[in-house]
Design a protein around this motif. Structure first.
Motif, PDB file in Angstrom:
ATOM      1  N   PHE A 110       0.821  -1.216   0.000  1.00  5.59           N
ATOM      2  CA  PHE A 110       0.000   0.000   0.000  1.00  5.59           C
ATOM      3  C   PHE A 110       0.853   1.263   0.000  1.00  5.59           C
ATOM      4  CE2 PHE A 110      -2.721   3.221   2.030  1.00  5.59           C
ATOM      5  CZ  PHE A 110      -3.815   3.155   1.177  1.00  5.59           C
ATOM      6  N   LYS A 111       1.939   1.258   0.777  1.00  5.29           N
ATOM      7  CA  LYS A 111       2.797   2.441   0.883  1.00  5.29           C
ATOM      8  C   LYS A 111       3.384   2.867  -0.461  1.00  5.29           C
ATOM      9  CE  LYS A 111       4.866   1.885   5.022  1.00  5.29           C
ATOM     10  NZ  LYS A 111       5.960   1.849   5.973  1.00  5.29           N
ATOM     11  N   PRO A 112       3.997   1.955  -1.228  1.00  3.21           N
ATOM     12  CA  PRO A 112       4.543   2.392  -2.519  1.00  3.21           C
ATOM     13  C   PRO A 112       3.466   2.867  -3.489  1.00  3.21           C
ATOM     14  CG  PRO A 112       5.040   0.060  -2.139  1.00  3.21           C
ATOM     15  CD  PRO A 112       4.386   0.587  -0.913  1.00  3.21           C
ATOM     16  N   ILE A 113       2.276   2.303  -3.399  1.00  3.03           N
ATOM     17  CA  ILE A 113       1.186   2.760  -4.265  1.00  3.03           C
ATOM     18  C   ILE A 113       0.845   4.207  -3.932  1.00  3.03           C
ATOM     19  CG2 ILE A 113      -1.266   2.484  -4.796  1.00  3.03           C
ATOM     20  CD1 ILE A 113      -0.851  -0.543  -4.312  1.00  3.03           C
ATOM     21  N   PHE A 125       2.742   6.420  -2.387  1.00  2.00           N
ATOM     22  CA  PHE A 125       3.879   7.269  -2.740  1.00  2.00           C
ATOM     23  C   PHE A 125       3.828   7.609  -4.229  1.00  2.00           C
ATOM     24  CE2 PHE A 125       8.239   7.917  -4.204  1.00  2.00           C
ATOM     25  CZ  PHE A 125       8.604   8.971  -3.392  1.00  2.00           C
ATOM     26  N   ASN A 126       3.532   6.619  -5.048  1.00  2.00           N
ATOM     27  CA  ASN A 126       3.435   6.851  -6.490  1.00  2.00           C
ATOM     28  C   ASN A 126       2.289   7.806  -6.815  1.00  2.00           C
ATOM     29  OD1 ASN A 126       4.235   6.210  -9.294  1.00  2.00           O
ATOM     30  ND2 ASN A 126       2.170   5.364  -9.372  1.00  2.00           N
ATOM     31  N   PHE A 127       1.147   7.651  -6.135  1.00  2.00           N
ATOM     32  CA  PHE A 127       0.029   8.564  -6.363  1.00  2.00           C
ATOM     33  C   PHE A 127       0.435   9.993  -6.041  1.00  2.00           C
ATOM     34  CE2 PHE A 127      -3.569   5.250  -5.736  1.00  2.00           C
ATOM     35  CZ  PHE A 127      -3.468   4.888  -7.060  1.00  2.00           C
ATOM     36  N   ASN A 128       1.182  10.185  -4.961  1.00  2.00           N
ATOM     37  CA  ASN A 128       1.619  11.532  -4.609  1.00  2.00           C
ATOM     38  C   ASN A 128       2.487  12.130  -5.713  1.00  2.00           C
ATOM     39  OD1 ASN A 128       0.263  11.732  -2.211  1.00  2.00           O
ATOM     40  ND2 ASN A 128       1.967  11.032  -0.970  1.00  2.00           N
ATOM     41  N   GLN A 129       3.388  11.333  -6.274  1.00  2.00           N
ATOM     42  CA  GLN A 129       4.238  11.819  -7.357  1.00  2.00           C
ATOM     43  C   GLN A 129       3.381  12.169  -8.582  1.00  2.00           C
ATOM     44  OE1 GLN A 129       7.526  12.303  -6.668  1.00  2.00           O
ATOM     45  NE2 GLN A 129       6.931  11.572  -4.672  1.00  2.00           N
TER      46      GLN A 129
END
Length: 152
Positions: free
Chosen positions: A69-72, A74-78
């Motif tokens: 969930f965390k990397p997903i 993080f990617n959404f924020n980018q």
């Protein structure tokens, strides 16, 4: 449609964010894609992907199990930041085009830009767009900072 591999969020644990893992799944048996018709994005290869009875080896897990969930996010924020940059830059172009047009368009015997109300409107647009641009630059600087510093 064109991808040979798919990055997926899969349920590998219980409910909620703690049960989501990231996996890469190769195109193969049981992977079906069909083009999604998007308005305004005719050249996009966005597709609807269906996985039917796919068996995926454990080595295709990205990161730790149930910790995807965390990397997903993080990617959404980018992605969101990139979209915001585009919106602000497009707004700047719109203001520049409005000024260019106002300099060439004639109304009541003079250029549109020579009317006080138009200058006020352009100034107000510029103020708002440049405030957003300044905030965007501030965020860009913050994103470049290390997450944890020992100095604090």
């Amino acid at each position: 449609m064109k991808a040979d591999w798919f990055t997926t969020a899969v349920r590998t644990g219980g409910p909620g964010r703690k049960g989501i893992s990231l996996m890469i799944i190769p195109r193969g048996k049981g992977v079906i894609t069909s083009r999604l018709p998007l308005q305004g994005h005719a050249n996009s290869a966005t597709a609807y992907v269906v996985f039917r009875n796919c068996k995926v080896p454990k080595e295709y897990l990205v990161g730790k199990e149930n910790d995807g969930f965390k990397p997903i996010m993080f990617n959404f924020n980018q992605e969101r930041y990139g979209i915001a940059i585009s919106a602000v830059c497009f707004a700047r172009v719109c203001v520049e085009e409005a000024v260019r047009y106002a300099k060439t368009r004639k109304t009541f015997g003079k250029a549109l830009i020579d009317h006080q109300v138009i200058r006020h409107k352009i100034a107000n647009m510029s103020k708002r767009v440049m405030a957003c641009y300044g905030y965007m630059c501030l965020l860009a600087a913050r994103l470049r900072l290390p997450r944890h510093t020992g100095d604090r």
